[in-house]
Structures are given as structure tokens and as C-alpha cells.
Design an enzyme around this catalytic site. Structure first.
Site, PDB file in Angstrom:
ATOM      1  N   ILE A 115       8.575   5.207 -60.575  1.00  0.00           N
ATOM      2  CA  ILE A 115       8.870   4.321 -61.825  1.00  0.00           C
ATOM      3  C   ILE A 115       8.804   3.186 -61.673  1.00  0.00           C
ATOM      4  CG2 ILE A 115      10.681   6.292 -62.481  1.00  0.00           C
ATOM      5  CD1 ILE A 115      12.857   4.328 -61.689  1.00  0.00           C
ATOM      6  N   CYS A 116       8.293   2.310 -62.855  1.00  0.00           N
ATOM      7  CA  CYS A 116       8.172   0.978 -62.917  1.00  0.00           C
ATOM      8  C   CYS A 116       9.487   0.463 -63.546  1.00  0.00           C
ATOM      9  CB  CYS A 116       6.928   0.902 -63.785  1.00  0.00           C
ATOM     10  SG  CYS A 116       6.551  -0.821 -64.414  1.00  0.00           S
ATOM     11  N   LEU A 117      10.096  -0.399 -62.607  1.00  0.00           N
ATOM     12  CA  LEU A 117      11.403  -1.062 -63.136  1.00  0.00           C
ATOM     13  C   LEU A 117      11.196  -2.389 -63.934  1.00  0.00           C
ATOM     14  CD1 LEU A 117      12.956  -0.068 -59.659  1.00  0.00           C
ATOM     15  CD2 LEU A 117      13.695   0.880 -61.875  1.00  0.00           C
TER      16      LEU A 117
END
Lengths: 171, 446
Positions: A115-117
């Protein structure tokens, strides 16, 4: 800034004391115990607040974590498998949480389903290292990500509820 | 209908045909490959791949260009910057290249240089080795298709850095970080601090319009953990930067420029010519290249960095002081009708200030974020527990089982959850990521 509910939830997660990563043979078991203590407390709190949303467990040496997280949207429960490795530089750097079954469905993801935070996460983690642990990663990393991405993916028809999928297949 | 025997015969025929085809193809490829060259020649002929490089000696730029064949460089991350870096070093005739990357080639990589669409699906290191070997068979290659940040791989990675030189058992000469994430950079930093390995870091910003390279000499110059990550200010208002629905942008141009300045610095460092940059930034929006040097931070979090600093201090103290008198040749132009003068962007005073413990950064370079000076966090910490790790693991697993029971009563439970989740949801849409004041610690510029 986080909203009141998240802020309260996070402030109730106990902070960790031991600064040790998986390469530190002497202190890592102690850190791991603290991770479990904080996680157990966070999950119990979530349950008490009627907001239970993930489970996690690790291999024996605590370097690989797997589990599930779920999200309720329009009264339907969507469940996803999650996994991550503890990097050698933990807890100075946060693990990269992956939700593999969503790989390729959203641009807010790196390959392998990591996931890209938001841009706020890394500074927040760095400022609070080594006191933040995996429970904080869940609360401030994965939780908000799911809250934004899952309704969007459902809206786009990229995530379909398992029972509905089965019904559709039966027709 | 053919019998089984007939089919078997047919399979054998086809197999033979396939072998013949493969042999023919190999012979064709061999014909295209040039044989290895034992010694670099300076002869200027069309067939000499090194003639223009060896010309650097005749022009007095490099003293001993052939020396490049004795060096080993490890490239970590074979993406937009790393692949071009590896290609440049291959064409320059480097002795040995070690390539590390866990990723596969994807069509989404085609906005960058080096890889080709037909390589999609192959591991990046495998595809790169194939192409590079074709370009220059004189280079030795060693490839590792794994993620260096996990426990097992990290140990192997450290071993190859310290023993994977051209002569097996010797350390590599230089490690180049061409990775795209903080975790991998920190892993390289950890390894190099522990081994005392000199390395260069490179990076391109997520908005694709700035980049940097940095030389890290453990104990001497600032390591990657000595200060919060440095960023080259692109002078874009963060508020106008749209991040909806994307993680990162990339441009072949910026990546090519950064790979170019990285390899230039590598060549200058290895072949000893020109001035090696400690930090060189690239701001593509204004075409501005800030430079600076930064000393190691005595309070660095990495204890191996602090150990290297002690060793460096000792070495420096032992070294006899030699007054270096540099005779500078003054460049005099016959006339200067327009009164053009060159003015250094970084004055000596500014450079001095920038090498202090507190990085007083020059214009155009900032830190990505700041870290609190003191651990002033107050908040509840985990309590001492009598329970063993195994007991805690079992307790965690037990909660899982309880939840499965709860699932049977989902109707009531679900409504409650829906209600509480909307809080999270609302927060998330506002790009949530901060704990709020209770935990926000007073931040201070490093």
C-alpha cells in the site's frame, strides 16, 4: 490532522520501550513481546468500541506477519488477506504492508500489493520511532488507507462482495 | 486417427527440429557477439570499442583509464536510474557489476530508459544482464533477484558487498543506491556503516522534477541516518501538487540526468579526476544544481555510524599534517568586453556552515521532515509482563477464534461497526496520517 476518533484510538495504544530490530538477537524477543502486548490491547480496544477490523500473527521469530483485515461497506463485510516482512532496519523504518489480492486494482499501491501511504506517514513514523509499533502501523497506516480505497474500489466495481459474486455466478 | 507410436515419432521429429533451430539461433547470436578483449587499446579504429574512452588519457583528463577494468561496482535497484547507471558503467568497461533487484520488468516501466517491451515479465536483473553482456562481454556480472531488506537476504547482501569483488573474497569498490524507497536506502546505509563501505546514494523525487546524488564515506560524511532525508526543493507549492489516485510520477529525462551525474561522480571517484561531489542536487523546474558537503552527525541513531566516526577521528589524528599548497592556474582571457564574471553559487563561508553538526542547508536543499531533539514523548508505554512470548502469541490467536464466533451474530454487530467506521473513513479522505497534538512532539530543525 486525524479526526477525534482516530486520535483517541491511537492515544490508547501503549508506546513501545525497546529499541531493537530483528538483527538484534538479544533484544528482539523483548521487542516482539511488546509488539504483541500493544497489538492485543489495540484489538481488544477495537472490539470494545465495536470497531474490530484486523487480525495479525507472526512466524516464530516475528519477522514475517500475516493476517486479515476487513471493512464494512453498506452493511456488507469485505475481507482481505494482509502480509508484511519486518525490515532489517525496523523500528527505524516501518514495514511495507501488502494487501496482495488488491494488487493492480488501485494506483495507490506499489507492485506486490504494497500500500502507498500518505506523505504524512513516513515523517510521523520517523518522529515517533522507536516508540511506535505494529499496532500504530495498523491504526495510522492500513486503517486510513482502507477507509479511502475500499469504498472507491467497490464503487468502481473492482472489489465485489464474495457472496454477491457467488450469486452472480449461480445465475 | 494416428496411433500412439506415430505420435511419439512425430514428437521426436519436432524435438529434433527445435534443437536444430536453437543451435542455429545460438550460432547467429555468437556471430553478433564480439570476442572478449584482453587489453584496452587506444588505437583509433572503427572496431575498437574503447578508442574514445582511451582518448581521455591523450587529452589529459584521466591518467590511467585502463584502471577501470580493475573496479567492481554494486548497483542496488535496477529501475529507472539503476538500469541506465549499469549500462553507462558497462559501456565504460567497468571490471565487474553486481546487480540487486527483486522486481520484474513491466510495461508500466516503458516510460523509462533501457528495458524493452519484449522483456516484460522477466526479472529486472536477468533482463539487464542479458542486454549488458551483449553490449560489453568484457564485464563480469553477478545478479541477485531478491529484496535486500529482509533478514535472510540482508545477510547475503552484506556478504556479497564484502566479498563479491572482481577477485572473489575482496570487497566491492563502490555501492550505488538506485532504489526507490526509504526502507531499502536505510538497509544499504546499515550495511555500509557496518562494513565501512563507501557508497553513493541517488534519488528522484516522486513528482519526477528533482533528484540528487550523495557520496557517503562512513564516519566522515553524513550517512543516510545522520539527518532526516534531504530533498531538493522543486519550488512547487505542496498544496497545488495533486496526489489523487497516484503514488508517484516519473520521467525518463530526470532519471537519465540523475543516472548521468551519478556515474560521472563514480568515474571521477574511481579514476581520480576532477572534483568528486559530496552532494549534488538537480531541480528540473528551475534548472538549479545545489551542492554541499555535510559531516557525520555525532548523535546519529546508527551506532555503527558513530563507531566509524570514532575510527575516522583516530585516523585523522594520526595522520601527519601536511601543508598542501595548491597552485592555481589563473585563467586569463585576452579580453572581457562584456565584463562577464563567474560567481560561485556556494561561498566558502556557506560551505563551512553546511559542514557543521547542524546541517545548515544551502538554498535549494531542505529536509523532508524534522525529528524532535529529545525524546519527550509522554504517553502510556507497554507494561512489564510475566507472560512469555509464546503465551502472548497464543493470546493473540485466541482473539481470532472469538471473532469467528461473533461473525454469526453479524447483523447487530455490523451496524455498530458501520457507524464507527465512518469516523475513520472521514478522516481518511482528508489524507489522514497524523496522530494529532497529543503525540505531536515539538519539532526542531536539525
Amino acid at each position: 490532522m486525524a479526526d477525534e476518533a482516530t486520535r483517541r484510538a491511537v492515544s490508547q495504544i501503549p508506546l513501545l520501550k525497546t529499541h531493537a530490530g530483528p538483527r538484534d538477537r538479544a533484544l528482539w524477543p523483548q521487542r516482539l513481546k511488546e509488539e504483541y502486548q500493544a497489538l492485543i490491547r489495540f484489538v481488544e480496544q477495537n472490539k470494545a468500541a465495536d470497531n474490530d477490523w484486523f487480525r495479525l500473527e507472526s512466524n516464530a521469530d516475528g519477522t514475517r506477519w500475516t493476517g486479515t483485515c476487513w471493512f464494512i461497506h453498506e452493511l456488507l463485510r469485505y475481507e482481505f488477506r494482509l502480509e508484511f516482512d519486518i525490515p532489517v532496519t525496523y523500528p527505524d523504518t516501518a514495514p511495507e504492508v501488502a494487501v496482495p489480492e488488491l494488487d493492480g486494482k488501485t494506483a495507490k499501491m506499489y507492485r506486490g500489493g504494497k500500500i502507498c501511504l500518505t506523505e504524512h506517514f513516513a515523517p510521523l513514523w520517523a518522529r515517533n520511532a522507536p516508540r511506535f509499533g505494529l499496532a500504530h502501523l495498523m491504526a495510522l497506516g492500513l486503517g486510513p488507507w482502507l477507509a479511502v480505497e475500499i469504498p472507491d474500489l467497490i464503487g468502481k466495481g473492482l472489489v465485489i462482495h464474495k457472496e454477491r459474486q457467488r450469486d452472480a455466478a449461480a445465475e | 486417427m494416428a496411433t500412439v507410436e506415430e505420435l511419439k515419432l512425430r514428437v521426436r521429429e519436432l524435438e529434433n527440429e527445435l534443437i536444430k533451430c536453437k543451435q542455429k539461433q545460438c550460432a547467429m547470436e555468437d556471430a553478433l557477439h564480439r570476442p572478449k578483449i584482453d587489453k584496452m587499446s587506444a588505437e583509433v579504429v572503427d572496431s575498437n570499442p574503447y578508442s574514445r574512452l582511451m582518448a581521455l588519457k591523450r587529452m589529459g583528463i584521466v591518467d590511467d583509464y585502463e584502471k577501470i577494468r580493475t573496479f567492481t561496482v554494486a548497483v542496488v535497484g535496477v529501475g529507472g536510474v539503476g538500469s541506465v547507471t549499469a549500462e553507462m558503467l558497462t559501456r565504460c568497461g567497468i571490471g565487474k557489476l553486481l546487480l540487486f533487484d527483486y522486481d520484474k520488468v513491466e510495461l508500466a516501466n516503458m516510460n523509462r530508459l533501457f528495458f524493452q517491451p519484449h522483456q516484460a515479465g522477466l526479472s529486472k536483473v536477468e533482463a539487464a544482464e542479458h542486454t549488458l553482456r551483449n553490449i560489453n562481454p568484457d564485464v563480469s556480472f553477478e545478479t541477485h533477484n531478491y529484496n535486500i531488506t529482509t533478514m535472510e537476504n540482508f545477510t547475503h547482501f552484506m556478504d556479497r558487498i564484502s566479498h563479491g569483488g572482481l577477485e572473489e573474497g575482496m570487497p566491492v569498490d563502490l555501492v550505488l543506491s538506485c532504489v526507490d524507497n526509504f526502507e531499502a536506502r536505510m538497509a544499504i546505509n546499515t550495511a555500509c556503516n557496518e562494513l565501512g563501505q563507501i557508497w553513493m546514494e541517488s534519488g528522484v523525487s516522486e513528482n519526477a522534477v528533482s533528484g540528487h546524488i550523495q557520496l557517503i564515506i562512513p564516519g566522515e560524511t553524513a550517512c543516510f541516518a545522520c539527518a532526516p532525508p534531504l530533498v531538493v526543493a522543486a519550488n512547487i507549492d505542496e498544496k497545488t501538487l495533486k496526489r489523487e489516485g497516484v503514488c508517484a510520477a516519473s520521467l525518463p529525462t530526470t532519471m537519465g540526468v540523475v543516472a548521468g551525474i551519478l556515474v560521472q561522480n563514480v568515474l571521477k571517484y574511481l579514476l581520480k579526476f576532477g572534483t568528486v561531489s559530496y552532494y549534488l542536487g538537480y531541480n528540473a523546474m528551475q534548472d538549479f544544481f545545489p551542492t554541499m558537503a555535510m559531516k557525520a552527525n555525532p548523535q546519529c541513531n546508527d551506532h555503527h555510524c558513530r563507531r566509524q566516526q570514532e575510527e575516522y577521528k583516530k585516523k585523522e589524528a594520526e595522520r601527519p599534517k601536511v601543508e598542501v599548497v595548491v597552485e592555481e592556474e589563473e585563467v586569463v582571457h585576452e579580453d572581457n568586453e562584456w565584463g562577464i564574471e563567474l560567481v560561485s553559487e556556494v561561498t566558502d563561508a556557506e560551505l563551512q556552515a553546511a559542514t557543521g553538526i547542524v546541517p545548515d542547508l544551502p538554498e535549494g536543499i531542505t529536509v523532508a521532515y524534522t525529528i524532535p531533539a529529545e525524546d519527550t514523548a509522554h504517553g502510556e508505554t507497554v507494561e512489564e509482563t510475566e507472560q512469555s512470548l509464546e503465551e502472548l502469541m497464543a493470546q493473540m490467536r485466541k482473539i481470532v477464534q472469538r471473532s469467528q464466533v461473533v461473525e454469526g451474530l453479524s447483523a447487530v454487530w455490523v451496524i455498530g461497526t458501520e457507524h464507527t467506521l465512518t469516523h475513520l473513513q472521514r478522516a481518511g479522505q482528508k489524507n489522514l496520517g497524523c496522530t494529532g497534538e497529543s503525540k505531536e512532539i515539538d519539532t526542531r530543525s536539525y
